[in-house]
Design a protein around this motif. Sequence first.
Motif, PDB file in Angstrom:
ATOM      1  N   ALA A 143       0.860  -1.198   0.000  1.00 46.16           N
ATOM      2  CA  ALA A 143       0.000   0.000   0.000  1.00 46.16           C
ATOM      3  C   ALA A 143       0.889   1.239   0.000  1.00 46.16           C
ATOM      4  O   ALA A 143       1.673   1.413  -0.903  1.00 46.16           O
ATOM      5  CB  ALA A 143      -0.984  -0.036   1.145  1.00 46.16           C
ATOM      6  N   THR A 144       0.789   2.082   1.015  1.00 48.36           N
ATOM      7  CA  THR A 144       1.603   3.307   1.054  1.00 48.36           C
ATOM      8  C   THR A 144       2.900   3.108   1.839  1.00 48.36           C
ATOM      9  O   THR A 144       3.588   4.076   2.151  1.00 48.36           O
ATOM     10  CB  THR A 144       0.812   4.475   1.672  1.00 48.36           C
ATOM     11  N   TYR A 145       3.223   1.864   2.140  1.00 45.00           N
ATOM     12  CA  TYR A 145       4.461   1.534   2.845  1.00 45.00           C
ATOM     13  C   TYR A 145       5.344   0.690   1.940  1.00 45.00           C
ATOM     14  O   TYR A 145       4.880   0.095   0.981  1.00 45.00           O
ATOM     15  CB  TYR A 145       4.167   0.715   4.118  1.00 45.00           C
ATOM     16  N   THR A 146       6.625   0.642   2.277  1.00 44.85           N
ATOM     17  CA  THR A 146       7.546  -0.230   1.563  1.00 44.85           C
ATOM     18  C   THR A 146       8.362  -1.009   2.580  1.00 44.85           C
ATOM     19  O   THR A 146       8.897  -0.440   3.531  1.00 44.85           O
ATOM     20  CB  THR A 146       8.497   0.585   0.655  1.00 44.85           C
ATOM     21  N   ARG A 147       8.438  -2.311   2.367  1.00 43.83           N
ATOM     22  CA  ARG A 147       9.280  -3.167   3.208  1.00 43.83           C
ATOM     23  C   ARG A 147      10.627  -3.279   2.499  1.00 43.83           C
ATOM     24  O   ARG A 147      10.695  -3.643   1.321  1.00 43.83           O
ATOM     25  CB  ARG A 147       8.648  -4.538   3.386  1.00 43.83           C
ATOM     26  N   ILE A 148      11.682  -2.954   3.221  1.00 49.35           N
ATOM     27  CA  ILE A 148      13.040  -2.984   2.679  1.00 49.35           C
ATOM     28  C   ILE A 148      13.754  -4.226   3.210  1.00 49.35           C
ATOM     29  O   ILE A 148      13.813  -4.441   4.414  1.00 49.35           O
ATOM     30  CB  ILE A 148      13.824  -1.727   3.101  1.00 49.35           C
ATOM     31  N   TYR A 149      14.295  -5.027   2.299  1.00 48.78           N
ATOM     32  CA  TYR A 149      15.063  -6.214   2.671  1.00 48.78           C
ATOM     33  C   TYR A 149      16.541  -5.908   2.441  1.00 48.78           C
ATOM     34  O   TYR A 149      16.946  -5.543   1.344  1.00 48.78           O
ATOM     35  CB  TYR A 149      14.636  -7.423   1.835  1.00 48.78           C
ATOM     36  N   TYR A 150      17.338  -6.079   3.501  1.00 47.45           N
ATOM     37  CA  TYR A 150      18.758  -5.745   3.465  1.00 47.45           C
ATOM     38  C   TYR A 150      19.635  -6.966   3.200  1.00 47.45           C
ATOM     39  O   TYR A 150      19.211  -8.109   3.385  1.00 47.45           O
ATOM     40  CB  TYR A 150      19.182  -5.121   4.802  1.00 47.45           C
ATOM     41  N   LYS A 151      20.892  -6.700   2.820  1.00 46.52           N
ATOM     42  CA  LYS A 151      21.880  -7.752   2.572  1.00 46.52           C
ATOM     43  C   LYS A 151      22.093  -8.651   3.774  1.00 46.52           C
ATOM     44  O   LYS A 151      22.317  -9.843   3.629  1.00 46.52           O
ATOM     45  CB  LYS A 151      23.247  -7.134   2.236  1.00 46.52           C
ATOM     46  N   ASP A 152      22.040  -8.066   4.966  1.00 40.36           N
ATOM     47  CA  ASP A 152      22.326  -8.841   6.173  1.00 40.36           C
ATOM     48  C   ASP A 152      21.158  -9.717   6.620  1.00 40.36           C
ATOM     49  O   ASP A 152      21.221 -10.384   7.646  1.00 40.36           O
ATOM     50  CB  ASP A 152      22.761  -7.925   7.316  1.00 40.36           C
ATOM     51  N   GLY A 153      20.061  -9.728   5.866  1.00 34.10           N
ATOM     52  CA  GLY A 153      18.915 -10.568   6.180  1.00 34.10           C
ATOM     53  C   GLY A 153      17.823  -9.870   6.975  1.00 34.10           C
ATOM     54  O   GLY A 153      16.744 -10.416   7.155  1.00 34.10           O
ATOM     55  N   SER A 154      18.086  -8.674   7.447  1.00 32.30           N
ATOM     56  CA  SER A 154      17.075  -7.937   8.204  1.00 32.30           C
ATOM     57  C   SER A 154      16.144  -7.195   7.246  1.00 32.30           C
ATOM     58  O   SER A 154      16.395  -7.138   6.036  1.00 32.30           O
ATOM     59  CB  SER A 154      17.746  -6.950   9.164  1.00 32.30           C
ATOM     60  N   HIS A 155      15.074  -6.639   7.797  1.00 36.01           N
ATOM     61  CA  HIS A 155      14.163  -5.841   6.981  1.00 36.01           C
ATOM     62  C   HIS A 155      13.547  -4.754   7.844  1.00 36.01           C
ATOM     63  O   HIS A 155      13.590  -4.805   9.071  1.00 36.01           O
ATOM     64  CB  HIS A 155      13.087  -6.698   6.313  1.00 36.01           C
TER      65      HIS A 155
END
Length: 105
Positions: free
Chosen positions: A25-37
């Motif tokens: 929706a109006t949010y974005t989930r960011i997935y990082y190289k280290d496995g976190s988000h």
Amino acid sequence: MDTINLPGFSRPILLNDILWLKGEATYTRIYYKDGSHAIVTKPLNYFSQHSTFIRVHRSIMVNSMYVHGLIQGKPRSLKLQLSTGTLLDVSRPYYQLLGDLFPSK
């Protein structure tokens, strides 16, 4: 190094640290190289201003530097593989663009 300023973060985030993005929706989930988000209060389109990110699906963008290749699945099914081994669905409107940019496995 390119960075991006995001709401809720005290310092800029390095684009090289981001693997892929999922619009919610109006949010974005960011997935990082280290496995976190993390989740930020910006729509997915906000990230399209950076040429590092390529849209592969209506709700998914990937960091082009971490794309390992494309995998042809069942007929009319295409997946994009990241260098971490993560497989992401590619929607049909993006088949041609991604086929031109990345090799198929």
